[in-house]
Every structure is written in structure tokens, then in C-alpha cells.
Design an enzyme around this catalytic site. Structure first.
Site, PDB file in Angstrom:
ATOM      1  N   LYS A 160      -2.445  21.587  -6.604  1.00 49.23           N
ATOM      2  CA  LYS A 160      -1.858  20.389  -5.982  1.00 49.23           C
ATOM      3  C   LYS A 160      -0.344  20.598  -5.953  1.00 49.23           C
ATOM      4  CE  LYS A 160       0.023  16.817  -6.258  1.00 49.23           C
ATOM      5  NZ  LYS A 160       1.323  16.596  -5.557  1.00 49.23           N
TER       6      LYS A 160
ATOM      7  N   GLU B  13       5.014  22.609 -18.714  1.00 52.28           N
ATOM      8  CA  GLU B  13       6.408  23.072 -18.589  1.00 52.28           C
ATOM      9  C   GLU B  13       7.188  21.883 -18.051  1.00 52.28           C
ATOM     10  OE1 GLU B  13       6.982  25.858 -19.761  1.00 52.28           O
ATOM     11  OE2 GLU B  13       5.263  27.161 -19.438  1.00 52.28           O
TER      12      GLU B  13
ATOM     13  N   CYS C   8      14.935  24.161 -13.775  1.00 54.22           N
ATOM     14  CA  CYS C   8      14.569  23.588 -15.079  1.00 54.22           C
ATOM     15  C   CYS C   8      15.397  24.181 -16.205  1.00 54.22           C
ATOM     16  CB  CYS C   8      13.089  23.804 -15.350  1.00 54.22           C
ATOM     17  SG  CYS C   8      12.594  25.525 -15.235  1.00 54.22           S
TER      18      CYS C   8
ATOM     19  N   GLU D  46      18.351  14.552 -17.941  1.00 52.63           N
ATOM     20  CA  GLU D  46      18.261  15.626 -16.948  1.00 52.63           C
ATOM     21  C   GLU D  46      18.627  15.070 -15.572  1.00 52.63           C
ATOM     22  OE1 GLU D  46      14.323  17.083 -15.771  1.00 52.63           O
ATOM     23  OE2 GLU D  46      15.103  19.116 -15.861  1.00 52.63           O
TER      24      GLU D  46
HETATM   25  P1  NAD Z   1       7.323  15.490 -11.006  1.00 48.48           P
HETATM   26  O1  NAD Z   1       6.884  15.328 -12.411  1.00 48.48           O
HETATM   27  O2  NAD Z   1       7.793  14.311 -10.262  1.00 48.48           O
HETATM   28  O3  NAD Z   1       6.154  16.119 -10.119  1.00 48.48           O
HETATM   29  C1  NAD Z   1       5.551  17.352 -10.445  1.00 48.48           C
HETATM   30  C2  NAD Z   1       4.157  17.382  -9.848  1.00 48.48           C
HETATM   31  O4  NAD Z   1       3.366  16.391 -10.501  1.00 48.48           O
HETATM   32  C3  NAD Z   1       4.097  17.056  -8.361  1.00 48.48           C
HETATM   33  O5  NAD Z   1       3.117  17.875  -7.744  1.00 48.48           O
HETATM   34  C4  NAD Z   1       3.654  15.604  -8.353  1.00 48.48           C
HETATM   35  O6  NAD Z   1       2.982  15.235  -7.182  1.00 48.48           O
HETATM   36  C5  NAD Z   1       2.717  15.585  -9.541  1.00 48.48           C
HETATM   37  N1  NAD Z   1       2.490  14.256 -10.126  1.00 48.48           N
HETATM   38  C6  NAD Z   1       3.330  13.196 -10.135  1.00 48.48           C
HETATM   39  N2  NAD Z   1       2.743  12.143 -10.758  1.00 48.48           N
HETATM   40  C7  NAD Z   1       1.525  12.560 -11.165  1.00 48.48           C
HETATM   41  C8  NAD Z   1       0.458  11.933 -11.863  1.00 48.48           C
HETATM   42  N3  NAD Z   1       0.536  10.669 -12.260  1.00 48.48           N
HETATM   43  N4  NAD Z   1      -0.647  12.644 -12.127  1.00 48.48           N
HETATM   44  C9  NAD Z   1      -0.734  13.939 -11.731  1.00 48.48           C
HETATM   45  N5  NAD Z   1       0.232  14.579 -11.047  1.00 48.48           N
HETATM   46  C10 NAD Z   1       1.363  13.898 -10.769  1.00 48.48           C
HETATM   47  O7  NAD Z   1       8.440  16.638 -11.049  1.00 48.48           O
HETATM   48  P2  NAD Z   1       9.322  17.152  -9.842  1.00 48.48           P
HETATM   49  O8  NAD Z   1      10.347  16.109  -9.548  1.00 48.48           O
HETATM   50  O9  NAD Z   1       8.437  17.648  -8.746  1.00 48.48           O
HETATM   51  O10 NAD Z   1      10.006  18.446 -10.488  1.00 48.48           O
HETATM   52  C11 NAD Z   1      11.188  18.418 -11.190  1.00 48.48           C
HETATM   53  C12 NAD Z   1      10.916  18.452 -12.683  1.00 48.48           C
HETATM   54  O11 NAD Z   1      10.170  19.631 -13.020  1.00 48.48           O
HETATM   55  C13 NAD Z   1      12.174  18.533 -13.526  1.00 48.48           C
HETATM   56  O12 NAD Z   1      12.065  17.684 -14.627  1.00 48.48           O
HETATM   57  C14 NAD Z   1      12.205  19.999 -13.980  1.00 48.48           C
HETATM   58  O13 NAD Z   1      12.926  20.240 -15.167  1.00 48.48           O
HETATM   59  C15 NAD Z   1      10.758  20.273 -14.147  1.00 48.48           C
HETATM   60  N6  NAD Z   1      10.501  21.718 -14.100  1.00 48.48           N
HETATM   61  C16 NAD Z   1      10.186  22.346 -15.270  1.00 48.48           C
HETATM   62  C17 NAD Z   1       9.981  23.733 -15.275  1.00 48.48           C
HETATM   63  C18 NAD Z   1       9.642  24.447 -16.558  1.00 48.48           C
HETATM   64  O14 NAD Z   1       9.185  25.589 -16.483  1.00 48.48           O
HETATM   65  N7  NAD Z   1       9.816  23.844 -17.718  1.00 48.48           N
HETATM   66  C19 NAD Z   1      10.070  24.444 -14.081  1.00 48.48           C
HETATM   67  C20 NAD Z   1      10.399  23.766 -12.917  1.00 48.48           C
HETATM   68  C21 NAD Z   1      10.600  22.395 -12.937  1.00 48.48           C
END
Ligand code: NAD
Length: 510
Positions: free
Chosen positions: A189, A264, A298, A396
Site C-alpha cells: 500500500k 521505521e 527520516c 519532526e
Molecule cells: P504517514 O504515517 O502519514 O503515512 C505512511 C503510510 O501509512 C502511508 O502509506 C499512509 O497512507 C499510511 N497510513 C496512514 N494512516 C494509516 C492507518 N491508520 N493505517 C494504516 N496505514 C496508514 O507518513 P508519511 O507522511 O507518508 O511519511 C513521513 C514520515 O515517515 C516521517 O515521520 C518520516 O520520518 C517517516 N519515515 C521514516 C523512515 C525510517 O526508516 N525510519 C523512512 C522514511 C520516512
């Protein structure tokens, strides 16, 4: 003529205008016809619709994945045969480099020079796990004279993979390569802000010979498609990358079925610069560390802690360099910082910039560049003298915004580095090697780079501590996550077991 056609910006050739799911080897729309709009971050105009997956679509994808898994067509293939397909996938991903970079840059706003090469990194994941599964050994234990125990490793089943919008294709490959290499079937997804590049996977996997149903993709909104994937009883594992708050919700939602989780999450990583560091190298690295990938990274070193004796000079030089950074159209090869991914995210980042102005001293950026009136552009923004209590120090931001704070001595540096809820990465700059290791060990972070920027070796553990994640992937750890290690025990020679119920009733003295 649409707004996109009339704009002067670059639009990739043959840009899809509708993105579908890929379920059981077929491109499909949602069963109820739902769609959502996808926009590009330079014009903020919709350029495509995408099928918005609902619970029924997720169910169809999980069932297809389960059928593929049960058939054994992939899960039971010898490792060498799976590795051949994985290497073919890697070849095809590499061949897609130009196209992928163009699509990724268009959809995410990532500068084209930084999008190029993402395919190589994605391909490397498939090659790496192809090698790893062929070389995989498992443990066997001899209990002298009694038993041999050995590990029968087997893929867990159907894995749900949920990914964010920053470098989407590359981050998808981090999950796809080890899960598929392990023999699992998957449902991916992708993030709803950036579904474009994920549409390349279906053709790549099909052409490489991955059996039908092993890879499935459901586009959609997190709270709909993502939520259904997490709650579906058929997904035995969830590998999630995204925000900490989303991770917490997913953790709660998957409790009913006690799923395996790999998370992550977010970060607010410190870069600690001591006075004895190679300052030129530290400047290059800290600037790149927070402003590359538009700061939407991230592991960004978004808090720079600088020893007091070099603080003023460091801040001046850092701010001067930040002011010089070229902000512009992501497709222009001169661009160093492009457009932030989406207007909603842009508003959030701009909100933090305003908060920062009341919390600290603005020394660079802080606004939209005057020459870019449209699109999600922000001049690289530098705040100095940021107290550790400030929101811009603690939270963040995930954009081109950095907080710089002075420290007095090593103990102060470590205390400041650890004074946040996150623990993803850390960077240390010093020419005193003993101190470098000491500070690296004291930083509460899953990964630390000493006198280095973020270079990743695929064998190393990747992941965060505290609010930055749960579990570490990387190398054999990823294979461990996607496989069960069943212990099989065999007796050598005669079995010696207490003979319950073997005595005649007359012999029993109650
Ligand atoms: P997000 O949490 O908003 O979304 C991530 C994914 O989760 C998307 O596909 C979204 O559709 C899905 N999602 C959202 N709500 C959900 C739910 N209730 N149930 C299941 N899935 C759901 O994050 P984002 O804004 O897309 O990405 C940015 C974040 O990701 C930042 O916090 C960044 O630090 C983190 N990130 C972490 C790493 C790592 O390796 N630690 C790497 C890249 C990004």
C-alpha cells in the site's frame, strides 16, 4: 488545455492519468469505483486519479496473495531459482532509471539529480537479498548421544507493506526485496501523496517472472486501504514506514491478530560538531544531511549541536551556504532543493517556520523564495540559538528547516542529543577518535555516523529506538522478520521417556 499543459514546467512523456491496483496479476479499479486525485507539487494541479482501495479490494488482494503462497509456486522454489528472478527484477529496475527518476521527481518534487540513481539503490536491494538467500545457512545443534535439533526456516505467509511518500520507490524496494526473497507473498500500500512510481512495479515483476499473485498493490488512503490491510486477519506481518503517530495507531490495530511488526518511524536526529572537527567536512555534511531530498528525509540531521568556541563562526558559515542553495523546479539539474511533496505538508512545514520565528533566531530562509510564486517551495531555513524546549527542537518538521544549538562540553552535547523522544540517527564530528566512539555510544539512536554522512551498507542493521521504531531490518535481520524459524528435534538412538500409564492397575499404590 489543462493547467498542466499550459504551464512551462516539465511533464514526463506518457504520464499516466489513471493509476490502478494490481491484484492477482491484473490491473483493476476499486470494486466500488472509488478514486482519489493525485497532484504534482510544482503546479499543485491534479494530474491523475488513482483507484482508492477499500476493505473489499484489500480482501481480494490478500486472498490472491494467500492463494499464491499456498500454491508453493514461489514460496517453495529453491533459493537459487528465486535469486534468478530477483536478479532479473534488479536488471529491469536499473533499466528504468531515467523513467523512474522523471516520474519520481514529477510526483514528489525531489530534485532530478537526487532522483537519478534511486533505481540503482532499489536494484541493489534485490541483488543483495538474492545473494543472501542463496548463501543462507541455518543452525543445527547436537545434544550429544540424544538429539539433533535444526532450524527449518519458512516464509511467514502474506505480508502487508505500508510505505511513505519520501523516496517512495526506493523505500518500497526496501520492503519488497526481503519479503519476496524470503518467499512471502505481499500486498503493498504505497503513500497516497505519491502513487506514481509504484505503478512501475507490476510490469517489472511480471516481466521478471514472479508468479501471479505474489506481488499485489492496492492504492488508497491510509485510513481506508492501509487500515484494512492492518486489520485483515490474513496479513501475518506488517512492515510499516511512516510517522510515529501512525505507527502507534497501527500497533494498536494489529494487536487483535498479534501480527509481526516492523516499524521505521520518525526522527529528529542530532549532528554533534566538536571544535576539533574538520569543520569544512562537517559543514558539507550537515548541510547535505538536512537539505538533501528537500529535507524530507527520516535520517535528516535536523538538530545541529555545535561546541560553543566555534559556534558563531559555524552558524555564520552554515547560514551563508544555506542562503546560496539553489531552490527551483525539480526537473532542472541545477536545483538542489525542489518542491515539498504536497500543499498539506507544505502548510505544516510553514507552520513550524512561523513557530520557529517566535522560539529562536532566524538566520537564513524562513519564507517562500520570491522567484517561485507557485508550488510548495521554501528557502532552506536555519534557526540558531534554539533552546531544547522549543517545538522546532523537539518535533519532526520533515522539510528544509534546521535548528542549531550551542553546547558547552561533551556531557552537555550528549544530554542535548538525547533530549527528544526520537532515536533514529545521530552524526558526530570530532578528530578525537576516543571521544567520537564514546559520544556515538552514548547517543540514543539506532544508527550513528562518525565523521561521515548517511551512507548505508545493506548488511548493517537499520532502524530506530525510542519513538523512532520497533525492530531492526537490514541483512539477515530482514530475512528473520519475514520467516519463521521452526525448531525440529530428532532423537538419535532409542527414545527414553517416562512411561506414563504403562503400569497395570494392580501395581498402583493409591
Ligand atoms: P504517514 O504515517 O502519514 O503515512 C505512511 C503510510 O501509512 C502511508 O502509506 C499512509 O497512507 C499510511 N497510513 C496512514 N494512516 C494509516 C492507518 N491508520 N493505517 C494504516 N496505514 C496508514 O507518513 P508519511 O507522511 O507518508 O511519511 C513521513 C514520515 O515517515 C516521517 O515521520 C518520516 O520520518 C517517516 N519515515 C521514516 C523512515 C525510517 O526508516 N525510519 C523512512 C522514511 C520516512
Amino acid at each position: 488545455m489543462t493547467a498542466l499543459e499550459s504551464s512551462t514546467r516539465h511533464v514526463p512523456e506518457d504520464l499516466p492519468t489513471h493509476l490502478q491496483h494490481f491484484i492477482d496479476g491484473e490491473l483493476r479499479d476499486s470494486l466500488d469505483g472509488s478514486t482519489f486525485d493525485v497532484l504534482d507539487p510544482v503546479s499543485n494541479e491534479d494530474y491523475a486519479t488513482a483507484a482508492a482501495g477499500q476493505a473489499a479490494d484489500v480482501d481480494a488482494a490478500v486472498q490472491a496473495a494467500q492463494r499464491a503462497f499456498d500454491s508453493g509456486a514461489w514460496a517453495e522454489k529453491p533459493a537459487r531459482a528465486r535469486a534468478r528472478v530477483l536478479n532479473k527484477i534488479a536488471d529491469l529496475v536499473e533499466q528504468a532509471d531515467q523513467r523512474l527518476a522523471e516520474l519520481e521527481s514529477f510526483d514528489t518534487g525531489l530534485p532530478i539529480t537526487q532522483a537519478l540513481g534511486q533505481a540503482q539503490r532499489a536494484a541493489e536491494n534485490f541483488r543483495f537479498f538474492a545473494d543472501l538467500i542463496v548463501a543462507q545457512t541455518d543452525d543445527a545443534y547436537k545434544v550429544p548421544g540424544k538429539q539433533i535439533n535444526y532450524v527449518n526456516r519458512k516464509p511467514v505467509g502474506v505480508a502487508g507493506l505500508i510505505t511513505p511518500w519520501n523516496t517512495p520507490f526506493m523505500l518500497e524496494s526496501w520492503k519488497l526485496a526481503p519479503s519476496i526473497a524470503s518467499g512471502c507473498s505481499v500486498v503493498l500500500k504505497p503513500a497516497e501523496f505519491t502513487p506514481l512510481s509504484a505503478s512501475l512495479w507490476a510490469q517489472i515483476f511480471t516481466e521478471a517472472g514472479l508468479p501471479r499473485g505474489v506481488f499485489n498493490l492496492v492504492n488508497g488512503i491510509g485510513e481506508e486501504a492501509g487500515d484494512a490491510l492492518v486489520k485483515h486477519p490474513g496479513t501475518r506481518l506488517i512492515s510499516f514506514t511512516g510517522e510515529t503517530t501512525t505507527g502507534q495507531l497501527i500497533f494498536r490495530n494489529s494487536a487483535t491478530h498479534l501480527k509481526g511488526m516492523s516499524m521505521e518511524l520518525g526522527g529528529k536526529s542530532p549532528a554533534v560538531v566538536f571544535a576539533d572537527a574538520d569543520i569544512e567536512a562537517a559543514l558539507d555534511s550537515t548541510l547535505f544531511g538536512v537539505f538533501s531530498l528537500n529535507g524530507e528525509r527520516c535520517t535528516a540531521g535536523s538538530r545541529i549541536l555545535v561546541e560553543r568556541s566555534i559556534y558563531d563562526d559555524f552558524v555564520d558559515r552554515f547560514a551563508a551556504r544555506a542562503t546560496n542553495i539553489v531552490v527551483g523546479d525539480p526537473h532542472d539539474p541545477k536545483t538542489e532543493v525542489g518542491a515539498l511533496v504536497h500543499p498539506e505538508h507544505y502548510e505544516r512545514v510553514m507552520g513550524y517556520v512561523e513557530v520557529g520565528k517566535s522560539e529562536a533566531r532566524l538566520v537564513a530562509g524562513g519564507a517562500r523564495p520570491a522567484h517561485l510564486p507557485v508550488g510548495n517551495y521554501l528557502a532552506p531555513t536555519v534557526f540558531a540559538d534554539v533552546p531544547s524546549t522549543a517545538r522546532i527542537f523537539q518535533e519532526e518538521i520533515f522539510g528544509p528547516v534546521v535548528a542549531i544549538t550551542p553546547f558547552e562540553d561533551e556531557a552537555d552535547a550528549v544530554a542535548l542529543a538525547n533530549d527528544v523522544k526520537y532515536g533514529l540517527a545521530g552524526y558526530v564530528w570530532t578528530s578525537d577518535l576516543q571521544r567520537g566512539h564514546r559520544v556515538a555510544h552514548s547517543i540514543e539512536a539506532g544508527m550513528v555516523w562518525l565523521n561521515s554522512h548517511n551512507v548505508r551498507d545493506l548488511r548493517s542493521p537499520f532502524g530506530g529506538v525510542k519513538a523512532s521504531g520497533l525492530g531492526h531490518e537490514g541483512g539477515y535481520r530482514s530475512i528473520d522478520f519475514y520467516t519463521e524459524q521452526q525448531a525440529v528435534h530428532i532423537t538419535l538412538g532409542d527414545v527414553h521417556t517416562a512411561r506414563f500409564g504403562a503400569r497395570a492397575a494392580s501395581e498402583i499404590d493409591y
